[in-house]
Design an enzyme around this catalytic site. Structure first.
Site, PDB file in Angstrom:
ATOM      1  N   HIS A 296       0.877  -1.192   0.000  1.00 21.06           N
ATOM      2  CA  HIS A 296       0.000   0.000   0.000  1.00 21.06           C
ATOM      3  C   HIS A 296       0.906   1.232   0.000  1.00 21.06           C
ATOM      4  CE1 HIS A 296      -3.504   2.356   0.638  1.00 21.06           C
ATOM      5  NE2 HIS A 296      -3.833   2.033   1.874  1.00 21.06           N
TER       6      HIS A 296
ATOM      7  N   HIS B  32      -2.340  -2.686  -9.568  1.00 22.50           N
ATOM      8  CA  HIS B  32      -3.268  -2.048  -8.639  1.00 22.50           C
ATOM      9  C   HIS B  32      -4.515  -2.919  -8.536  1.00 22.50           C
ATOM     10  CE1 HIS B  32      -5.790   0.988  -6.747  1.00 22.50           C
ATOM     11  NE2 HIS B  32      -4.666   1.565  -6.414  1.00 22.50           N
TER      12      HIS B  32
ATOM     13  N   ASP C   3       2.769   5.375  -7.233  1.00 27.03           N
ATOM     14  CA  ASP C   3       3.998   5.278  -6.455  1.00 27.03           C
ATOM     15  C   ASP C   3       5.231   5.052  -7.306  1.00 27.03           C
ATOM     16  OD1 ASP C   3       2.880   5.715  -3.997  1.00 27.03           O
ATOM     17  OD2 ASP C   3       2.226   3.644  -3.821  1.00 27.03           O
TER      18      ASP C   3
HETATM   19  N1  CMC Z   1       4.882  -7.539 -10.107  1.00 27.44           N
HETATM   20  C1  CMC Z   1       4.758  -8.787 -10.631  1.00 27.44           C
HETATM   21  N2  CMC Z   1       3.584  -9.461 -10.657  1.00 27.44           N
HETATM   22  C2  CMC Z   1       2.514  -8.854 -10.151  1.00 27.44           C
HETATM   23  C3  CMC Z   1       2.570  -7.569  -9.594  1.00 27.44           C
HETATM   24  C4  CMC Z   1       3.819  -6.910  -9.594  1.00 27.44           C
HETATM   25  N3  CMC Z   1       3.934  -5.681  -9.074  1.00 27.44           N
HETATM   26  N4  CMC Z   1       1.339  -7.217  -9.144  1.00 27.44           N
HETATM   27  C5  CMC Z   1       0.534  -8.255  -9.415  1.00 27.44           C
HETATM   28  N5  CMC Z   1       1.230  -9.244 -10.026  1.00 27.44           N
HETATM   29  C6  CMC Z   1       0.716 -10.515 -10.538  1.00 27.44           C
HETATM   30  C7  CMC Z   1       0.430 -11.501  -9.437  1.00 27.44           C
HETATM   31  O1  CMC Z   1       1.544 -12.321  -9.174  1.00 27.44           O
HETATM   32  C8  CMC Z   1      -0.724 -12.260 -10.023  1.00 27.44           C
HETATM   33  O2  CMC Z   1      -0.222 -13.147 -10.985  1.00 27.44           O
HETATM   34  P1  CMC Z   1      -0.955 -14.580 -11.236  1.00 27.44           P
HETATM   35  O3  CMC Z   1      -2.334 -14.237 -11.727  1.00 27.44           O
HETATM   36  O4  CMC Z   1      -0.098 -15.252 -12.239  1.00 27.44           O
HETATM   37  O5  CMC Z   1      -0.967 -15.271  -9.894  1.00 27.44           O
HETATM   38  C9  CMC Z   1      -1.531 -11.196 -10.781  1.00 27.44           C
HETATM   39  O6  CMC Z   1      -0.538 -10.197 -11.140  1.00 27.44           O
HETATM   40  C10 CMC Z   1      -2.633 -10.540  -9.966  1.00 27.44           C
HETATM   41  O7  CMC Z   1      -2.042 -10.057  -8.764  1.00 27.44           O
HETATM   42  P2  CMC Z   1      -2.814  -9.939  -7.381  1.00 27.44           P
HETATM   43  O8  CMC Z   1      -1.826 -10.081  -6.265  1.00 27.44           O
HETATM   44  O9  CMC Z   1      -4.003 -10.830  -7.387  1.00 27.44           O
HETATM   45  O10 CMC Z   1      -3.330  -8.449  -7.466  1.00 27.44           O
HETATM   46  P3  CMC Z   1      -3.872  -7.631  -6.248  1.00 27.44           P
HETATM   47  O11 CMC Z   1      -4.985  -6.838  -6.761  1.00 27.44           O
HETATM   48  O12 CMC Z   1      -4.120  -8.496  -5.060  1.00 27.44           O
HETATM   49  O13 CMC Z   1      -2.617  -6.719  -5.855  1.00 27.44           O
HETATM   50  C11 CMC Z   1      -1.162  -4.928  -5.618  1.00 27.44           C
HETATM   51  C12 CMC Z   1      -2.518  -5.373  -6.131  1.00 27.44           C
HETATM   52  C13 CMC Z   1      -1.033  -3.406  -5.752  1.00 27.44           C
HETATM   53  C14 CMC Z   1      -1.013  -5.260  -4.127  1.00 27.44           C
HETATM   54  C15 CMC Z   1      -0.062  -5.645  -6.426  1.00 27.44           C
HETATM   55  O14 CMC Z   1      -0.188  -5.320  -7.800  1.00 27.44           O
HETATM   56  C16 CMC Z   1       1.347  -5.317  -5.930  1.00 27.44           C
HETATM   57  O15 CMC Z   1       1.825  -5.942  -4.993  1.00 27.44           O
HETATM   58  N6  CMC Z   1       2.014  -4.296  -6.556  1.00 27.44           N
HETATM   59  C17 CMC Z   1       3.301  -3.863  -6.096  1.00 27.44           C
HETATM   60  C18 CMC Z   1       3.131  -2.964  -4.892  1.00 27.44           C
HETATM   61  C19 CMC Z   1       2.617  -1.606  -5.252  1.00 27.44           C
HETATM   62  O16 CMC Z   1       3.095  -0.966  -6.195  1.00 27.44           O
HETATM   63  N7  CMC Z   1       1.655  -1.107  -4.463  1.00 27.44           N
HETATM   64  C20 CMC Z   1       1.116   0.260  -4.619  1.00 27.44           C
HETATM   65  C21 CMC Z   1      -0.324   0.269  -4.984  1.00 27.44           C
HETATM   66  S1  CMC Z   1      -0.830   1.879  -5.506  1.00 27.44           S
HETATM   67  C22 CMC Z   1      -0.775   2.848  -4.092  1.00 27.44           C
HETATM   68  C23 CMC Z   1      -1.878   2.558  -3.186  1.00 27.44           C
HETATM   69  O17 CMC Z   1      -3.040   2.805  -3.554  1.00 27.44           O
HETATM   70  O18 CMC Z   1      -1.608   2.120  -2.059  1.00 27.44           O
END
Ligand code: CMC
Length: 430
Positions: A267, A308, A365
Site C-alpha cells: 500500500h 493495482h 507510487d
Molecule cells: N509484479 C509482478 N507481478 C505482479 C505484480 C507486480 N507488481 N502485481 C501483481 N502481479 C501478478 C500476481 O503475481 C498475479 O499473478 P498470477 O495471476 O499469475 O498469480 C496477478 O498479477 C494478480 O495479482 P494480485 O496479487 O491478485 O493483485 P492484487 O490486486 O491483489 O494486488 C497490488 C494489487 C497493488 C497489491 C499488487 O499489484 C502489488 O503488490 N504491486 C506492487 C506494490 C505496489 O506498487 N503497491 C502500490 C499500490 S498503488 C498505491 C496505493 O493505492 O496504495
C-alpha cells in the site's frame, strides 16, 4: 421491497431461494445487498474484499478499467491542474468546492491549528533517532487524542469538524518533526504566512541558522503530490479507519490505525520500495534480470510501483506524476539515473506479455518516490507524506460513516476451518 426494486436470485444448498435487492450508484457496477443473508443459514465468503462494496459513499469514484478517478465528481486531472490541496480538502470534506469566503475561512482555520502541544515533543524524545518515521507517526497521531478531550464527542458535528481541521493542520508539523528528529535538528515551528506545501517544506528543510527558500516548482509539485494522494475510496487504510471508527473510537485513534495499515509495502510503503528496487537494479542492463524475478512464481519479488487492485488500465495519478517528474528534475537540474532506469523499466515491462496479460501498469507510487527524492526528501519519509496527504480522505470517510443514520459496528464473519470440538487433554497425556 418495492415492486420495481431490481433483485438478484440466490439459490441456497437447502433448495431455498432468496430475492436480494440490487442497487445502482451514480456510476460503477450494481451491487447486490446481502445484508439479510444472515437471517438464513449462510454467509458470503470474500477474503480480500475483491467483490464486496463495504459501504455507500459520495466521496470518490474510481473506474479502474478506464483509468478514471473523480473526487465529488471532479476528475483528478482537473483538480491536480487547477486546484490546491487545501481546496481539495474542503471539497472532500464538504462535497462542494468552496467559494472565495469559504475558502478563506477554511484556510484560516487550518492555519490556526498547525501548532502541536509542546508536551508532545516529549513523545519524540522517547523514540530512538533511527526509528522509522511511520512508527513515530502511528504513536504521535494516536497520542493527539490525549490532548483534545474537548472535541472527542463523535456524535457532535462541531467536534468532528474540529478534529478534522486539527488533523489536517497538524500532520505536516508532525511529519516534519519526524524528519528533524531523525537527523538531530531542532524542530521548526509552522509558519502561518506560508501556503500548506511551502510551510511543510520549510519545516523540513529550514534551520535556525538557515532560511530555506523553496523553489516554486518544488512547492507546486509537493502540493500536487498531496492532491494526488488525498483520497482513493475504500482502500486498505481507509477501510481500516472506517472499521476502527465503527466501534466509536475517537478520530485520532482511527487515523493512527489508518497510518499503520498504510505502512505496508503493498500500500503506502510502495513508493519507498520503488526507490530501493530502482537502486538495486542499478543499471538499465540489469532490468531483464529483475523482470525475470518479478515473473517467477517461486520468487516473492514483485515489480514495485506496478499493478493495482482497482486500476486494470493506467492509473491516472501516475500519468500526472510522470509529467511532474520531468518538471522537477529540470527545476533542480538533476539528471537522475534512477529516473532513466524507471523510464526504461516502464517501457520494457509495458511490452511484456506477463504484465500486459495481467493488466499491470505503473501506479502513482512508481514516480512519486523519484520526485520526492529530487526534492530532497529521504526515502523513509515517503509513506509519511502519503499519510499526511491521505489524512483528509480518511477523515472524510470516517465523518461520512459516523454521519450515516443507523451506522453500526463493522463485524465480518469467517469460514471456520480449524479443529472440530474435542476434549481437553491433560499435560501428562499429551
Ligand atoms: N509484479 C509482478 N507481478 C505482479 C505484480 C507486480 N507488481 N502485481 C501483481 N502481479 C501478478 C500476481 O503475481 C498475479 O499473478 P498470477 O495471476 O499469475 O498469480 C496477478 O498479477 C494478480 O495479482 P494480485 O496479487 O491478485 O493483485 P492484487 O490486486 O491483489 O494486488 C497490488 C494489487 C497493488 C497489491 C499488487 O499489484 C502489488 O503488490 N504491486 C506492487 C506494490 C505496489 O506498487 N503497491 C502500490 C499500490 S498503488 C498505491 C496505493 O493505492 O496504495
Amino acid at each position: 421491497m418495492s415492486d420495481n426494486q431490481k433483485t438478484a436470485t440466490l439459490s441456497l444448498p437447502n433448495n431455498e431461494s432468496l430475492q436480494l435487492p440490487v442497487y445502482e450508484g451514480t456510476y460503477g457496477a450494481p451491487v447486490i445487498d446481502i445484508g439479510d443473508l444472515n437471517k438464513s443459514s449462510v454467509f458470503t465468503f470474500d477474503p480480500g474484499f475483491r467483490s464486496t462494496a463495504s459501504c455507500r459513499s459520495d466521496i470518490t469514484f474510481i473506474d479502474g478499467s478506464n483509468g478514471i478517478l473523480l473526487h465529488r465528481g471532479y476528475p483528478i486531472e482537473q483538480l491536480a491542474e487547477s486546484s490546491e490541496y487545501l481546496e481539495v480538502c474542503y471539497l472532500l470534506l464538504n462535497g462542494e468546492l468552496p467559494n472565495e469566503t469559504q475558502k478563506q475561512n477554511f484556510y484560516d482555520e487550518v492555519t490556526h491549528h498547525t501548532l502541536v502541544h509542546e508536551q508532545l515533543i516529549n513523545f519524540f524524545n522517547g523514540f530512538p533517532r533511527n526509528a522509522h518515521p511511520m512508527a513515530i507517526m502511528c504513536g504521535v497521531v494516536g497520542a493527539l487524542s490525549a490532548f483534545y478531550h474537548d472535541t472527542l464527542d463523535i456524535q457532535n458535528d462541531e467536534h468532528r469538524t474540529n478534529s478534522a481541521l486539527r488533523l489536517i493542520a497538524k500532520m505536516p508539523t508532525l511529519a516534519a518533526m519526524c524528519y528533524k528528529y531523525s537527523v538531530g535538528h531542532p524542530f521548526i515551528y509552522p509558519r502561518n504566512d506560508m501556503s500548506y506545501a511551502e510551510n511543510f517544506l520549510n519545516m523540513m528543510f529550514s534551520l535556525p541558522t538557515f532560511d530555506y527558500e523553496p523553489n516554486p516548482v518544488l512547492t507546486q509539485t509537493m502540493d500536487k503530490i498531496f492532491i494526488l494522494h488525498a483520497d482513493h475510496e475504500q482502500n486498505a487504510s481507509t477501510s481500516t479507519v472506517r472499521l476502527a471508527g465503527s466501534s466509536g473510537a475517537n478520530p485520532f485513534a482511527c487515523i493512527a490505525s489508518g497510518i499503520a495499515a498504510l505502512w505496508g509495502p503493498a500500500h503506502g510503503g510502495a513508493n519507498e520500495a520503488v526507490i530501493h528496487m530502482l537502486e538495486a537494479i542499478e543499471h538499465p542492463k540489469n532490468i531483464p534480470a529483475f523482470l525475470k524475478r518479478a515473473k517467477d512464481k517461486d520468487d516473492p519479488f514483485r515489480l514495485m510501483g506496478f499493478g493495482h487492485r482497482v486500476y486494470k488500465n493506467f492509473d491516472p495519478r501516475a500519468k500526472i506524476m510522470r509529467k511532474s517528474c520531468h518538471d522537477v528534475l529540470q527545476a533542480v537540474g538533476v539528471n537522475d539515473q534512477l529516473f532513466d532506469i524507471a523510464l526504461q523499466l516502464e517501457d520494457i515491462a509495458l511490452k511484456d506479455s506477463y504484465f500486459l496479460d495481467r493488466k499491470l501498469y505503473p501506479n502513482v507510487d512508481f514516480y512519486s518516490g523519484i520526485i520526492m527524492k529530487a526534492i530532497g526528501i529521504p526515502t523513509n519519509m515517503f509513506s509519511v507524506i502519503f499519510a499526511l496527504s491521505r489524512t483528509v480522505g480518511w477523515v472524510a470517510h470516517w465523518n461520512e460513516m459516523i454521519g450515516t443514520p443507523g451506522q453500526s459496528i463493522s463485524r465480518p464473519r469467517q469460514l471456520y476451518t480449524g479443529a472440530a470440538k474435542r476434549d481437553f487433554v491433560p499435560l501428562n497425556q499429551r
